[in-house]
Design a protein around this motif. Structure first.
Motif, short mmCIF file in Angstrom:
data_model
loop_
_atom_site.label_atom_id
_atom_site.label_comp_id
_atom_site.label_asym_id
_atom_site.label_seq_id
_atom_site.Cartn_x
_atom_site.Cartn_y
_atom_site.Cartn_z
N GLY A 1 0.80 -1.22 0.00
CA GLY A 1 0.00 0.00 0.00
C GLY A 1 0.83 1.27 0.00
N TRP A 2 2.15 1.13 0.09
CA TRP A 2 2.99 2.33 0.05
C TRP A 2 3.44 2.66 -1.37
CZ3 TRP A 2 7.00 3.08 4.59
CH2 TRP A 2 6.33 3.00 5.82
N VAL A 3 3.76 1.61 -2.15
CA VAL A 3 4.30 1.83 -3.51
C VAL A 3 3.67 0.85 -4.48
CG1 VAL A 3 6.55 2.78 -2.84
CG2 VAL A 3 6.26 0.29 -2.99
N GLN A 4 3.77 1.18 -5.77
CA GLN A 4 3.31 0.26 -6.81
C GLN A 4 4.40 0.13 -7.87
OE1 GLN A 4 -0.25 2.45 -8.07
NE2 GLN A 4 0.84 3.28 -9.85
N THR A 5 4.34 -0.95 -8.65
CA THR A 5 5.31 -1.16 -9.73
C THR A 5 4.99 -0.24 -10.90
OG1 THR A 5 3.99 -2.80 -10.90
CG2 THR A 5 5.38 -3.61 -9.10
N LYS A 6 5.85 -0.30 -11.92
CA LYS A 6 5.62 0.59 -13.07
C LYS A 6 4.36 0.21 -13.85
CE LYS A 6 8.90 -1.92 -16.00
NZ LYS A 6 10.16 -1.84 -16.76
N SER A 7 3.85 -0.99 -13.64
CA SER A 7 2.57 -1.32 -14.29
C SER A 7 1.40 -1.15 -13.33
CB SER A 7 2.62 -2.75 -14.84
OG SER A 7 2.82 -3.66 -13.79
N GLY A 8 1.69 -0.64 -12.13
CA GLY A 8 0.61 -0.33 -11.20
C GLY A 8 0.26 -1.46 -10.25
N ALA A 9 1.05 -2.53 -10.26
CA ALA A 9 0.77 -3.66 -9.36
C ALA A 9 1.29 -3.35 -7.95
CB ALA A 9 1.43 -4.92 -9.89
N SER A 10 0.69 -4.01 -6.98
CA SER A 10 1.11 -3.87 -5.59
C SER A 10 2.55 -4.35 -5.43
CB SER A 10 0.16 -4.73 -4.74
OG SER A 10 0.53 -4.65 -3.40
#
Lengths: 359, 359
Positions: B201-210
């Motif tokens: 919930g703090w960051v996401q990958t470049k494709s928007g995944a958790s």
């Protein structure tokens, strides 16, 4: 099974007549109706005509003054404190926002804190009043205590919403309007009606444990500030709710924190008030007190266009600019009518009977 | 293994001398040092002396003007736009807040939007300047784009903090100061150094995944607005970050959204700017423009005392009033010194060598 649909005009006439029946002067009844129904139009069903009988019950208990003398009791060139005289927030709030706008016309900005008021409908209505004047509008209010600060089991804050409305040029305005909790109470009410569980992080039990029961706040539990838990920033949601409480009530002389009188008429207000009624806070900033309005609005168009066209996560249709869903709902419901939950319709029918107004 | 401790005065002398070496006029060097070191004193290590070499690298690249002529370019009785002339935000920001305070003395409130500035240290410093005048202070700033709006994979906003400082009487002031993301970037930096995972919930990958990789934003990923995901209100965190961006930059004429120039000198600013530098927004509200200051401050004491004494969840020591931990840290570090990560100390030693200043 879909809810039956009602034309906007028929709901408007009904609410208007009820407000007149309880003694609102004509102009105030029109204003209260407009504010109340705007919630239904924008899809915030919890704050619309579904609350009409709640307002009437407060009036029944003499906790609402149907014909208030809303007046400035303290002021400076850019500020005022307004005494709502115990009126409907639906009337007091737009009158106070009007004062903020008038202050802004002369001083560049206007900031109005309100005491001795009641529930004011949706915050967005009042903030949006600024838009037609090429001003930025802000509105916030405190509310019945339902929310526990991070690490606490006590309900000390309301869902304390904040609205910010910012004009653009060809693009529709940016309109943010949100409770400072993880989920608004209206969302819990929907789950209660459907008998569905709430996501983890929305509510806690009376001992502060995690819960998915949407009824938790009815048995001593509490709503949780935006952020859900300490690790995900609930202390920031607490900061936001506290800020709204202090601006709305400590600045104005209203009740704050656990002293805020409950909206529901069957609960008595605290016997040891620290102020008068509930509190609101409004702001209006003339855009051209900062830079030429046309220049600002062109850049807002650019801001909105850039964010709306942002690349989405796969499977997501679009990035939502604050205010988009509500504006689309408004157009749709104005054209095709407003659905009402059968329980709400039944409640309104009863209300109509009591006052001899046809629903 | 604990970090070595440095006396406040020795770090202060060092920073002061560095600021003078890059050409800051004496009074501005003193101001920049005070703002920078306040972060270390308050325990916000990511915004303190650890950033000194970063500011110097921006100056090296001619992206910071060490001797700016900070001036008002537009104003109304309660507002101003300030051109920071490319100066250090550490200097521009307190000067702009000073203007907000002066406006408030006459008009009741003062609101200053700033363009053509740089990173301003901790927002709380500037907001707290209002306190000694019995005013409420507010400060916000936009920042390098690291945050993806809800549903998006693009980094379009900074961690865009908000600070609100509210005076009390015998109680210490209420001071909220928080990034509008789930976690501030400084918290991710700590995890990076320790090689630890971030909470979901703090960051996401470049494709928007958790993701739980604290380095995600370095490889095309993004920080997430306060709320963590749509179900837990990340759209509200997005509203907050957007609000800060628009007040700071669209009102002032600075760069906004993805056009904000990066703080790190090794990344070039966008080649198609929409404004000048980064933007800030400050507010000062005279308490007695609303009600007598003593009355307000007494009620703030009551507010703070009530919330601080709230019943806690079992195992939690207390409910934290915004500003409590930072104030306690300030006292502790002023008395006993400031710990610096060895990498930071090494970086400062190198910086000192370059300018002939002893660390």
């Amino acid at each position: 099974m879909t809810d039956p649909i009602y034309a906007y005009d028929s709901l408007k006439d009904f609410a208007l007549n009820i407000f007149k029946k309880i003694g609102c002067p004509d102009d105030q009844a029109v204003l209260a109706t407009d504010v109340l129904l705007r919630a239904d139009l924008r899809g915030i069903d919890s704050h619309g005509i579904a609350r009409l009988s709640g307002y009437v019950r407060l009036w029944d208990k003499k906790r609402v003054n149907a014909a208030p003398n809303v007046r400035v009791v303290h002021e400076s060139p850019s500020t005022a404190v307004v005494d709502g005289d115990g009126g409907l927030g639906l009337v007091v709030a737009p009158k106070a926002m009007e004062i903020a706008i008038r202050k802004a016309q002369i001083a560049g900005t206007g900031w109005v804190a309100v005491k001795n008021s009641n529930h004011f409908g949706i915050a967005g209505y009042h903030a949006m009043m600024a838009l037609e004047h090429d001003m930025i509008g802000m509105a916030m209010t405190n509310a019945s205590p339902l929310v526990a600060p991070t690490f606490s089991v006590e309900r000390l804050l309301g869902t304390n919403p904040i609205a910010v409305a910012i004009p653009a040029d060809n693009q529709p305005a940016f309109v943010a309007d949100f409770a400072t909790t993880t989920a608004a109470n209206g969302k819990l009410e929907i789950l209660q009606r459907k008998n569905q569980a709430a996501p983890v992080g929305w509510v806690q039990t009376k001992s502060g444990a995690s819960s998915t029961d949407p009824n938790e706040a009815k048995s001593g539990g509490a709503l949780i500030p935006l952020g859900s838990d300490r690790e995900h920033g609930s202390h920031k949601g607490f900061c936001l709710g506290a800020w709204v409480d202090i601006f709305s009530a400590v600045l104005s002389g209203a009740n704050y924190g656990p002293w805020v009188p409950p909206f529901v008429a069957f609960l008595e207000p605290p016997s040891d008030p620290v102020g008068e009624g509930i509190g609101h806070f409004f702001g209006a900033m003339r855009v051209d007190a900062f830079r030429p309005a046309q220049e600002f609005k062109s850049h807002m168009d650019n801001w909105i266009t850039r964010f709306r066209s942002a690349k989405t996560i796969e499977g997501q249709e679009r990035v939502i600019i604050p205010g988009d869903p509500e504006r689309e709902m408004h157009a749709q419901r104005m054209a095709h009518g407003i659905p009402l939950n059968p329980k709400v319709a039944e409640d309104l029918k009863e209300l109509g009977k009591k006052f001899g107004v046809n629903f």
